[in-house]
Scaffold this motif. Structure first.
Motif, PDB file in Angstrom:
ATOM      1  N   SER A  18       7.302   9.043  -6.331  1.00  0.00           N
ATOM      2  CA  SER A  18       7.565   8.820  -4.911  1.00  0.00           C
ATOM      3  C   SER A  18       6.399   8.100  -4.230  1.00  0.00           C
ATOM      4  CB  SER A  18       7.831  10.158  -4.222  1.00  0.00           C
ATOM      5  OG  SER A  18       8.026   9.971  -2.852  1.00  0.00           O
ATOM      6  N   ILE A  19       5.180   8.479  -4.557  1.00  0.00           N
ATOM      7  CA  ILE A  19       4.006   7.811  -3.983  1.00  0.00           C
ATOM      8  C   ILE A  19       4.010   6.330  -4.371  1.00  0.00           C
ATOM      9  CG2 ILE A  19       1.492   7.649  -4.141  1.00  0.00           C
ATOM     10  CD1 ILE A  19       1.471  10.726  -4.290  1.00  0.00           C
ATOM     11  N   GLY A  20       4.311   6.039  -5.631  1.00  0.00           N
ATOM     12  CA  GLY A  20       4.363   4.645  -6.073  1.00  0.00           C
ATOM     13  C   GLY A  20       5.447   3.858  -5.373  1.00  0.00           C
ATOM     14  N   PHE A  21       6.602   4.484  -5.183  1.00  0.00           N
ATOM     15  CA  PHE A  21       7.706   3.805  -4.516  1.00  0.00           C
ATOM     16  C   PHE A  21       7.350   3.481  -3.071  1.00  0.00           C
ATOM     17  CE2 PHE A  21      11.453   4.208  -1.770  1.00  0.00           C
ATOM     18  CZ  PHE A  21      12.199   3.153  -2.256  1.00  0.00           C
ATOM     19  N   TRP A  22       6.816   4.446  -2.339  1.00  0.00           N
ATOM     20  CA  TRP A  22       6.501   4.200  -0.932  1.00  0.00           C
ATOM     21  C   TRP A  22       5.328   3.246  -0.778  1.00  0.00           C
ATOM     22  CZ3 TRP A  22      10.162   4.697   2.204  1.00  0.00           C
ATOM     23  CH2 TRP A  22      11.109   5.695   2.038  1.00  0.00           C
ATOM     24  N   LEU A  23       4.392   3.255  -1.721  1.00  0.00           N
ATOM     25  CA  LEU A  23       3.301   2.277  -1.685  1.00  0.00           C
ATOM     26  C   LEU A  23       3.846   0.869  -1.889  1.00  0.00           C
ATOM     27  CD1 LEU A  23       0.259   1.666  -1.574  1.00  0.00           C
ATOM     28  CD2 LEU A  23       0.221   2.005  -4.047  1.00  0.00           C
ATOM     29  N   MET A  24       4.779   0.718  -2.826  1.00  0.00           N
ATOM     30  CA  MET A  24       5.384  -0.600  -3.052  1.00  0.00           C
ATOM     31  C   MET A  24       6.126  -1.072  -1.801  1.00  0.00           C
ATOM     32  SD  MET A  24       8.193  -1.731  -5.894  1.00  0.00           S
ATOM     33  CE  MET A  24       9.465  -0.740  -5.140  1.00  0.00           C
ATOM     34  N   ILE A  25       6.868  -0.177  -1.158  1.00  0.00           N
ATOM     35  CA  ILE A  25       7.585  -0.536   0.063  1.00  0.00           C
ATOM     36  C   ILE A  25       6.597  -0.946   1.153  1.00  0.00           C
ATOM     37  CG2 ILE A  25       9.045   0.375   1.924  1.00  0.00           C
ATOM     38  CD1 ILE A  25      10.542  -0.270  -0.662  1.00  0.00           C
ATOM     39  N   PHE A  26       5.516  -0.190   1.319  1.00  0.00           N
ATOM     40  CA  PHE A  26       4.509  -0.517   2.320  1.00  0.00           C
ATOM     41  C   PHE A  26       3.904  -1.888   2.057  1.00  0.00           C
ATOM     42  CE2 PHE A  26      -0.009  -0.606   3.443  1.00  0.00           C
ATOM     43  CZ  PHE A  26       0.098  -0.504   4.825  1.00  0.00           C
ATOM     44  N   LEU A  27       3.533  -2.159   0.805  1.00  0.00           N
ATOM     45  CA  LEU A  27       2.930  -3.448   0.479  1.00  0.00           C
ATOM     46  C   LEU A  27       3.906  -4.599   0.733  1.00  0.00           C
ATOM     47  CD1 LEU A  27       1.016  -2.557  -2.788  1.00  0.00           C
ATOM     48  CD2 LEU A  27       0.048  -3.007  -0.547  1.00  0.00           C
ATOM     49  N   LEU A  28       5.157  -4.425   0.368  1.00  0.00           N
ATOM     50  CA  LEU A  28       6.134  -5.495   0.558  1.00  0.00           C
ATOM     51  C   LEU A  28       6.452  -5.730   2.027  1.00  0.00           C
ATOM     52  CD1 LEU A  28       8.627  -4.834  -2.359  1.00  0.00           C
ATOM     53  CD2 LEU A  28       7.016  -6.712  -2.142  1.00  0.00           C
ATOM     54  N   MET A  29       6.428  -4.687   2.829  1.00  0.00           N
ATOM     55  CA  MET A  29       6.841  -4.814   4.229  1.00  0.00           C
ATOM     56  C   MET A  29       5.696  -5.241   5.161  1.00  0.00           C
ATOM     57  SD  MET A  29      10.034  -4.263   4.187  1.00  0.00           S
ATOM     58  CE  MET A  29      10.417  -4.068   5.901  1.00  0.00           C
ATOM     59  N   PHE A  30       4.462  -4.876   4.854  1.00  0.00           N
ATOM     60  CA  PHE A  30       3.375  -5.117   5.790  1.00  0.00           C
ATOM     61  C   PHE A  30       2.273  -6.010   5.215  1.00  0.00           C
ATOM     62  CE2 PHE A  30       5.167  -1.042   7.116  1.00  0.00           C
ATOM     63  CZ  PHE A  30       5.517  -1.370   8.405  1.00  0.00           C
TER      64      PHE A  30
END
Length: 57
Positions: A18-30
């Motif tokens: 879950s941490i990896g998934f949300w980190l990937m989302i954060f990097l892609l979005m911001f």
């Protein structure tokens, strides 16, 4: 059924996933759009300065 240590391992695995998934989302979005925008702005400034130097020379 699961032993307690297997249960803790499964919870740890889900947490890391879950941490990896949300980190990937954060990097892609911001972070990526911020990096691309800054890069494009710097390219524009360099071209503008080059045109200005060519006109003055």
């Amino acid at each position: 059924m699961f032993d307690f240590d297997q249960y803790l391992g499964f919870i740890a695995f889900l947490t890391i996933l879950s941490i990896g998934f949300w980190l990937m989302i954060f990097l892609l979005m911001f972070v990526v759009p911020y990096w691309l925008g800054g890069n494009l702005l710097e390219m524009y400034k360099e071209r503008r300065d080059a045109k200005k130097a060519k006109r003055e020379a």
